[in-house]
Design a protein around this motif. Structure first.
Motif, short mmCIF file in Angstrom:
data_model
loop_
_atom_site.label_atom_id
_atom_site.label_comp_id
_atom_site.label_asym_id
_atom_site.label_seq_id
_atom_site.Cartn_x
_atom_site.Cartn_y
_atom_site.Cartn_z
N GLN A 1 -12.05 29.04 81.07
CA GLN A 1 -12.00 29.13 79.61
C GLN A 1 -11.30 27.90 79.08
O GLN A 1 -10.35 27.40 79.69
CB GLN A 1 -11.22 30.38 79.16
N TYR A 2 -11.78 27.44 77.93
CA TYR A 2 -11.18 26.29 77.26
C TYR A 2 -10.56 26.79 75.96
O TYR A 2 -11.23 27.40 75.14
CB TYR A 2 -12.25 25.23 76.98
N TRP A 3 -9.26 26.54 75.79
CA TRP A 3 -8.51 26.96 74.61
C TRP A 3 -7.99 25.74 73.87
O TRP A 3 -7.47 24.81 74.48
CB TRP A 3 -7.33 27.84 75.03
N SER A 4 -8.13 25.77 72.55
CA SER A 4 -7.67 24.66 71.71
C SER A 4 -6.74 25.20 70.63
O SER A 4 -6.94 26.30 70.12
CB SER A 4 -8.87 23.98 71.06
N GLU A 5 -5.74 24.40 70.28
CA GLU A 5 -4.82 24.79 69.21
C GLU A 5 -4.98 23.88 67.98
O GLU A 5 -4.11 23.85 67.11
CB GLU A 5 -3.38 24.76 69.70
N GLU A 6 -6.11 23.16 67.89
CA GLU A 6 -6.26 22.19 66.82
C GLU A 6 -6.20 22.82 65.43
O GLU A 6 -5.83 22.16 64.47
CB GLU A 6 -7.54 21.37 67.00
N SER A 7 -6.53 24.10 65.32
CA SER A 7 -6.47 24.77 64.01
C SER A 7 -5.07 25.28 63.71
O SER A 7 -4.84 25.85 62.64
CB SER A 7 -7.47 25.93 63.98
N GLY A 8 -4.14 25.12 64.63
CA GLY A 8 -2.77 25.61 64.44
C GLY A 8 -2.47 26.86 65.23
O GLY A 8 -1.33 27.21 65.44
#
Length: 152
Positions: A137-144
Protein backbone atom coordinates in the motif's frame (compact mmCIF):
# COMPACT_ATOMS: atom_id res chain seq x y z
CA UNK A 1 1.94 -12.77 5.00
CA UNK A 2 1.55 -9.12 5.96
CA UNK A 3 1.51 -5.97 3.93
CA UNK A 4 4.28 -3.54 3.02
CA UNK A 5 3.09 0.00 3.67
CA UNK A 6 4.95 2.84 1.98
CA UNK A 7 4.72 6.21 3.78
CA UNK A 8 5.56 9.20 1.57
CA UNK A 9 6.60 11.90 4.07
CA UNK A 10 5.88 15.40 2.77
CA UNK A 11 4.29 17.29 5.66
CA UNK A 12 5.91 15.89 8.80
CA UNK A 13 9.49 14.72 9.26
CA UNK A 14 10.53 11.19 10.16
CA UNK A 15 10.98 12.06 13.85
CA UNK A 16 7.30 13.10 14.02
CA UNK A 17 5.84 10.25 11.95
CA UNK A 18 7.85 7.34 13.31
CA UNK A 19 6.61 7.64 16.93
CA UNK A 20 2.99 7.59 15.73
CA UNK A 21 3.58 4.38 13.76
CA UNK A 22 5.56 2.81 16.60
CA UNK A 23 2.74 3.57 19.06
CA UNK A 24 0.27 1.80 16.76
CA UNK A 25 2.53 -1.21 16.33
CA UNK A 26 3.09 -1.53 20.08
CA UNK A 27 -0.66 -1.17 20.70
CA UNK A 28 -1.14 -4.15 18.35
CA UNK A 29 1.22 -6.14 20.58
CA UNK A 30 4.04 -6.26 18.03
CA UNK A 31 7.77 -6.01 18.57
CA UNK A 32 9.40 -3.71 16.03
CA UNK A 33 12.76 -3.33 14.35
CA UNK A 34 13.53 0.11 12.94
CA UNK A 35 16.21 -0.43 10.31
CA UNK A 36 18.27 2.48 9.06
CA UNK A 37 21.46 2.86 7.08
CA UNK A 38 23.59 5.26 9.14
CA UNK A 39 24.57 4.58 12.77
CA UNK A 40 24.85 8.32 13.54
CA UNK A 41 21.36 8.96 12.16
CA UNK A 42 19.96 6.10 14.26
CA UNK A 43 21.67 7.54 17.35
CA UNK A 44 19.99 10.87 16.56
CA UNK A 45 16.62 9.12 16.12
CA UNK A 46 17.17 7.24 19.39
CA UNK A 47 17.62 10.58 21.16
CA UNK A 48 14.49 12.02 19.53
CA UNK A 49 12.44 9.01 20.62
CA UNK A 50 13.63 9.40 24.23
CA UNK A 51 12.63 13.07 24.17
CA UNK A 52 9.12 12.13 22.97
CA UNK A 53 5.90 13.65 24.26
CA UNK A 54 5.70 14.51 27.95
CA UNK A 55 2.59 12.38 28.39
CA UNK A 56 4.06 9.27 26.76
CA UNK A 57 6.91 6.82 26.84
CA UNK A 58 8.09 4.85 23.86
CA UNK A 59 10.16 1.89 25.09
CA UNK A 60 13.03 1.21 22.73
CA UNK A 61 16.71 0.49 22.52
CA UNK A 62 19.69 0.83 20.24
CA UNK A 63 21.04 -2.46 18.85
CA UNK A 64 24.30 -3.78 20.19
CA UNK A 65 23.40 -4.08 23.85
CA UNK A 66 23.00 -7.18 26.01
CA UNK A 67 19.19 -6.94 25.97
CA UNK A 68 18.46 -6.60 22.25
CA UNK A 69 16.20 -9.65 22.27
CA UNK A 70 14.00 -8.07 24.95
CA UNK A 71 13.49 -4.70 23.29
CA UNK A 72 9.93 -3.91 22.14
CA UNK A 73 11.46 -1.49 19.59
CA UNK A 74 15.03 -1.96 18.41
CA UNK A 75 16.89 0.57 16.25
CA UNK A 76 19.57 -1.00 14.06
CA UNK A 77 21.47 -0.69 10.81
CA UNK A 78 22.05 -4.44 10.66
CA UNK A 79 20.02 -7.07 8.83
CA UNK A 80 19.43 -9.37 11.79
CA UNK A 81 16.20 -9.34 13.79
CA UNK A 82 17.24 -10.17 17.37
CA UNK A 83 13.99 -9.11 19.06
CA UNK A 84 11.82 -11.37 16.84
CA UNK A 85 9.71 -8.51 15.48
CA UNK A 86 6.29 -8.70 13.88
CA UNK A 87 6.90 -5.32 12.27
CA UNK A 88 9.88 -3.98 10.34
CA UNK A 89 10.15 -0.23 9.75
CA UNK A 90 12.73 0.80 7.17
CA UNK A 91 13.99 4.39 7.16
CA UNK A 92 16.54 6.32 5.13
CA UNK A 93 16.58 3.81 2.28
CA UNK A 94 17.28 0.71 4.37
CA UNK A 95 16.96 -2.54 2.45
CA UNK A 96 13.99 -4.87 2.89
CA UNK A 97 13.78 -8.22 1.16
CA UNK A 98 10.58 -9.83 -0.05
CA UNK A 99 11.33 -12.76 2.27
CA UNK A 100 11.48 -10.43 5.28
CA UNK A 101 8.31 -8.60 4.26
CA UNK A 102 6.57 -11.94 3.88
CA UNK A 103 7.46 -12.97 7.44
CA UNK A 104 6.23 -9.75 9.04
CA UNK A 105 2.73 -8.78 10.05
CA UNK A 106 3.61 -5.34 8.71
CA UNK A 107 6.53 -3.75 6.93
CA UNK A 108 6.65 0.04 6.87
CA UNK A 109 8.87 1.94 4.46
CA UNK A 110 9.15 5.59 5.42
CA UNK A 111 10.72 7.90 2.87
CA UNK A 112 11.24 11.64 2.47
CA UNK A 113 9.11 12.82 -0.42
CA UNK A 114 11.28 15.94 -0.78
CA UNK A 115 14.38 13.83 -1.51
CA UNK A 116 14.60 12.65 -5.12
CA UNK A 117 16.95 9.76 -4.28
CA UNK A 118 14.68 8.55 -1.46
CA UNK A 119 11.69 8.71 -3.78
CA UNK A 120 13.47 6.68 -6.47
CA UNK A 121 14.66 4.11 -3.90
CA UNK A 122 11.09 3.71 -2.59
CA UNK A 123 9.75 3.23 -6.11
CA UNK A 124 12.38 0.56 -6.74
CA UNK A 125 11.51 -1.21 -3.50
CA UNK A 126 7.79 -1.07 -4.39
CA UNK A 127 8.54 -2.71 -7.75
CA UNK A 128 10.74 -5.44 -6.25
CA UNK A 129 8.36 -6.30 -3.39
CA UNK A 130 5.22 -6.35 -5.53
CA UNK A 131 6.99 -8.35 -8.27
CA UNK A 132 7.81 -10.94 -5.59
CA UNK A 133 4.12 -11.18 -4.66
CA UNK A 134 4.09 -8.97 -1.56
CA UNK A 135 0.94 -7.00 -0.89
CA UNK A 136 1.72 -3.28 -0.75
CA UNK A 137 0.00 0.00 0.00
CA UNK A 138 1.14 3.52 -0.77
CA UNK A 139 0.16 6.24 1.73
CA UNK A 140 0.59 9.97 1.20
CA UNK A 141 0.16 12.87 3.60
CA UNK A 142 0.27 15.62 0.95
CA UNK A 143 -3.28 16.70 1.81
CA UNK A 144 -2.32 17.10 5.49
CA UNK A 145 -3.71 13.75 6.61
CA UNK A 146 -2.72 10.24 5.64
CA UNK A 147 -4.60 8.82 2.64
CA UNK A 148 -4.12 5.52 0.88
CA UNK A 149 -3.33 6.31 -2.76
CA UNK A 150 -2.44 2.89 -4.21
CA UNK A 151 -2.61 -0.80 -3.39
CA UNK A 152 -1.30 -3.93 -5.05
Amino acid sequence: MGVAMFYHLTQRPLEATLPMLLDRALAAGWRVVVRGTDPARLDWLDEKLWLGPEDGFLPHGRAGGPHDALQPVLLTERGDLPNDPACLMAVDGAAVSAEEAGRMERTCILFDGNDTQALQAARGLWRSLTAAGCAAQYWSEESGSWKKKAES
